[in-house]
Design an enzyme around this catalytic site. Structure first.
Site, PDB file in Angstrom:
ATOM      1  N   HIS A   1     -20.386  28.358 -53.429  1.00  0.00           N
ATOM      2  CA  HIS A   1     -20.471  28.215 -52.230  1.00  0.00           C
ATOM      3  C   HIS A   1     -20.087  29.646 -51.425  1.00  0.00           C
ATOM      4  CE1 HIS A   1     -20.959  25.738 -48.490  1.00  0.00           C
ATOM      5  NE2 HIS A   1     -19.883  26.353 -47.830  1.00  0.00           N
TER       6      HIS A   1
ATOM      7  N   HIS B   1     -24.558  21.340 -45.571  1.00  0.00           N
ATOM      8  CA  HIS B   1     -23.346  20.425 -45.598  1.00  0.00           C
ATOM      9  C   HIS B   1     -23.436  19.313 -46.385  1.00  0.00           C
ATOM     10  CE1 HIS B   1     -19.181  20.483 -43.282  1.00  0.00           C
ATOM     11  NE2 HIS B   1     -19.226  21.602 -43.951  1.00  0.00           N
TER      12      HIS B   1
END
Length: 761
Positions: free
Chosen positions: A48, A94
């Site tokens: 990420h 998200h």
């Protein structure tokens, strides 16, 4: 410092680190890390944060262009709109938090992307989102949809930024792992673009915004892992947002940036204080000393590990000009926000963390933020077995359905992916700020006015994920082409791209093959259409572990966010027919194109999936040269005032596009298919392919329009019919005048509007 391990193997694994990565950390430090340092490496070396599996692939993207002011590497990309106007824009995912806690996961996704925008010195002016869910008939999917949409609506509406567009798709492959991608746009308000590189030895480091708690602990590592039954209960890894604090933070930051006292700024998103300190220090070639005892907290008894990994929302880190910190603190306190000096810029290129007067962590900044692991994987040369099997399918194997073309059209309009998304966008305030010109559902892209000028900007998010699954290279090209086509359909010149790469695990041969080939397709199309990539997001490991312990990945979903410029807002069109008597034209591949032409296909189509239950065949190949020419003709026709409406052909092909223009304009159409069309009516009506746009043209403009179309697109434009009146019907006749479809607007409307309310109300 310790030469014996201070952490257990279980703790190393829990941070998402591989054994060889831990060995490398020990080598870099010359010692074993303590618990806090291990946590810092865990989040910063996660996919990420550091893109260790994708960074080499991203290097093939074009990133420069005449309008690009800021490319990849900053909080957001920035493009030049002319006349002193500059647009910041970015997309972020998200996904994992939204799977666990749909409302807060989606809400904080919106908050995070807004911070990326105003951290640059831009005022947020619009939001879009790309959402993917499982089968809408399933109760779990319905719960996820309701939570995600409510979270997006709550945050965007409260913070006062309009949600102007997006896309929503449903497919069983997203059942356990929904996708929530949020895109934001902002107009620069500061004379200089605010960068994130720390500088000035001795300059104070300011913490501003909300307080720090334990929410969102390890969110970056969590976002880089597969979802399991255990992780589904991992609610502390989901952040909790407060849009009213964010609204104050926007105003305070923009006011602070105007003073010239801010040297650098970074929002605290993924990896919180760890990421903001290490990235700012590494980019500036300096170090940062951080005193945790000065950090404002909302919970007692926090230890360094928790401070450093907390992802509490609405927080920023500034480097201030020495001696001007009081000026900045006053601004934030006036807005009711925390503002404290928590550290200083140091010459040693380290992140040094103090806690209770002692050094709690000390790590080279570049080891965390720049010199992170990089994995070069070998891409399989042969397509995986599922693709080879899918390619064996041909249209000759497909029986013509027993149902009539009209029944099939109504069935397709009622599939959740094609059906009206009014249930979703009616929850969003798309008019706040009073600059939205083309509302959700009215056009192929959102259009926002630039006040004080005749200009506007258009924005869209797109990805034909089934195409990408069947052929990642062509699917990647198709995502870029469709985004540019949607902008062209409102009259906007495509400018630049922000991408959100949602994929499964890159550690499997299939997963890496999908990722590598999709990136190749995206890069080629961005170069051909001259839309450089200014940044984006990579979200890998979008998989759920099934009851047999096997990972089930999503379809590869590289979402393309694209922005465009409209020179004259008087020349903007929507997708609905405007007036009775207007002629209807098809730009691009003519209906006489044989099905053997790879640019047109039932493979990977909505028709094949929904009517026949098949995900098979080769999706359409994208002809980038034709795509450019068709889009240019559409834009020019709109700019000249010839074209009254424009709508691209995507899911469901010609028949669905005609129906959507009828529904948007609440007017019918009479269509006469030309001679020489292929014999299969299902392919004629429902085949899919790029570079195809429906336009309508008033009678007074048709001579000029047809002359121009013939000059620019010889043999690639077709007059199909005419708009036939308000609240009438869609009539499609074959080339020998036999009726194929006769459906009233009311019937179309009922099929199209019903599905989402049926399952979600």
């Amino acid at each position: 410092m310790s030469q014996t391990p201070l952490v257990t193997e279980a703790e190393i694994t829990a941070e998402g680190l591989k054994p060889q990565e831990y060995t490398e950390i020990v080598r870099r430090l010359g010692r074993h890390p303590n618990r806090a340092e291990l946590g810092m490496f865990g989040v910063m070396w996660s996919e990420h944060c550091c893109y260790k599996n994708s960074r080499l692939l991203l290097k093939q993207f074009p990133t420069q262009g005449p309008r690009v002011l800021v490319g990849p590497g900053e909080n957001a990309g920035v493009v030049d709109l002319g006349d002193g106007l500059r647009l910041a824009f970015k997309i972020e995912s998200h996904n994992h938090p939204s799977a666990i806690e749909p409302f807060q996961g989606a809400a904080t996704g919106v908050g995070g992307i807004l911070r990326d925008i105003f951290t640059m010195g831009a005022r947020p002016i619009a939001l879009l989102n790309a959402l993917r869910f499982g089968d809408l008939k399933e109760a779990k999917t319905q719960q996820l949809v309701k939570g995600v949409v409510a979270g997006i609506a709550h945050y965007g509406n409260c913070v006062g930024v309009p949600t102007v567009g997006g896309e929503v798709y449903f497919d069983p492959c997203y059942a356990g792992n929904p996708l929530v991608n949020a895109m934001a746009l902002g107009l620069m308000e500061t004379p200089e673009i605010v960068k994130s590189a720390a500088s000035g030895i001795g300059n104070p480091v300011l913490y501003v915004g909300s307080t720090t708690g334990r929410d969102g602990m390890g969110g970056a590592s969590f976002a880089s892992a597969e979802l399991t039954d255990e992780s589904m209960s991992d609610r502390p890894a989901v952040q909790v947002g407060d849009p009213f604090v964010e609204k104050c933070l926007i105003e305070a930051c923009l006011e602070a940036f105007q003073t010239g006292a801010v040297v650098a700024a970074q929002d605290m998103g993924a990896a919180g204080l760890t990421c903001s300190t290490s990235e700012m220090a590494a980019k500036g070639g300096v170090g940062i000393e951080l005193d945790l005892d000065k950090v404002p907290v909302r919970e007692q008894g926090m230890v360094p590990y928790e401070f450093l990994l907390s992802e509490s929302q609405e927080r920023m880190l500034f480097v201030a000009a020495q001696g001007r910190e009081a000026e900045l603190i006053e601004i934030f306190q006036r807005w009711g926000l925390q503002a404290v000096v928590v550290g200083r810029v140091i010459a040693e290129p380290l992140v040094r963390v103090l806690y209770r007067g002692e050094v709690a962590a000390e790590v080279p900044a570049r080891a965390l933020a720049e010199e992170t692991p990089l994995y070069e994987r070998e891409c399989p040369k042969e397509p995986p077995a599922y693709v080879q099997q899918a390619r064996q399918w041909s249209v000759d194997q497909l029986p013509l359905p027993a149902r009539s073309p009209a029944e099939i059209l109504l069935t397709l309009l009622a599939t959740p992916s094609i059906a009206s998304k009014a249930w979703v966008y009616r929850q969003y305030d798309h008019e706040v700020q009073n600059n939205t010109l083309v509302f959700p559902g009215d056009g192929d892209a959102a259009v926002i006015r630039l006040r004080g000028t005749a200009k506007g900007i258009a924005a869209t998010v797109d990805c034909p994920s089934r195409y990408v699954y069947l052929d990642p290279y062509e699917g990647g090209k198709a995502a870029v082409a469709e985004a540019a086509r949607n902008l062209s359909c409102v009259g906007a010149e495509p400018l630049a791209v922000t991408d959100n790469l949602n994929f499964g695990s890159p550690e499997t041969p299939v997963g890496y093959w999908q990722l590598a080939n999709a990136c190749r397709g995206l890069a080629e199309a961005c170069r051909a259409l001259q839309t450089p990539v200014t940044g984006g997001n990579v979200s890998l490991y979008n998989e759920t572990i099934d009851s047999n312990g096997q990972p089930q990945p999503i379809y590869p979903t590289p979402v393309v966010g694209m922005v465009g410029l409209i020179a004259d807002l008087q020349r903007v069109v929507g997708q609905g027919w405007r007036a009775t008597g207007d002629a209807i034209y098809l730009l691009g591949l003519p209906l006489t194109t044989p099905l053997s032409d790879p640019r047109l296909s039932l493979g990977g189509s909505e028709y094949l999936a929904q009517i026949h239950g098949l995900v098979a065949g080769c999706p359409p190949q994208i002809d980038l040269d034709l795509e450019q020419r068709v889009q240019a003709v559409c834009r020019y026709g709109i700019q000249q005032g010839w074209i009254a409406s424009a709508h691209d052909l995507s899911e469901g092909g010609l028949a669905v596009a005609l129906a959507e223009s009828c529904l948007s304009g609440q007017r019918g159409a009479t269509i006469q298919l030309p001679e020489g069309t292929y014999p299969r009516w299902d392919a004629l009506l429902f085949a899919e392919g790029g570079a195809r746009i429906l336009v309508s043209v008033p009678p007074r403009e048709q001579v000029a329009w047809e002359a121009y179309a013939q000059a620019q697109l010889p043999n690639a434009w077709t007059r199909l019919g005419v708009v036939n009146g308000e609240d009438t019907e869609l009539c499609i006749d074959s080339c020998n005048n036999s009726p194929l479809i006769r459906v009233t607007i009311k019937e179309l409307d009922l099929a199209w509007r019903s599905p989402l309310p049926k399952y979600l109300d």
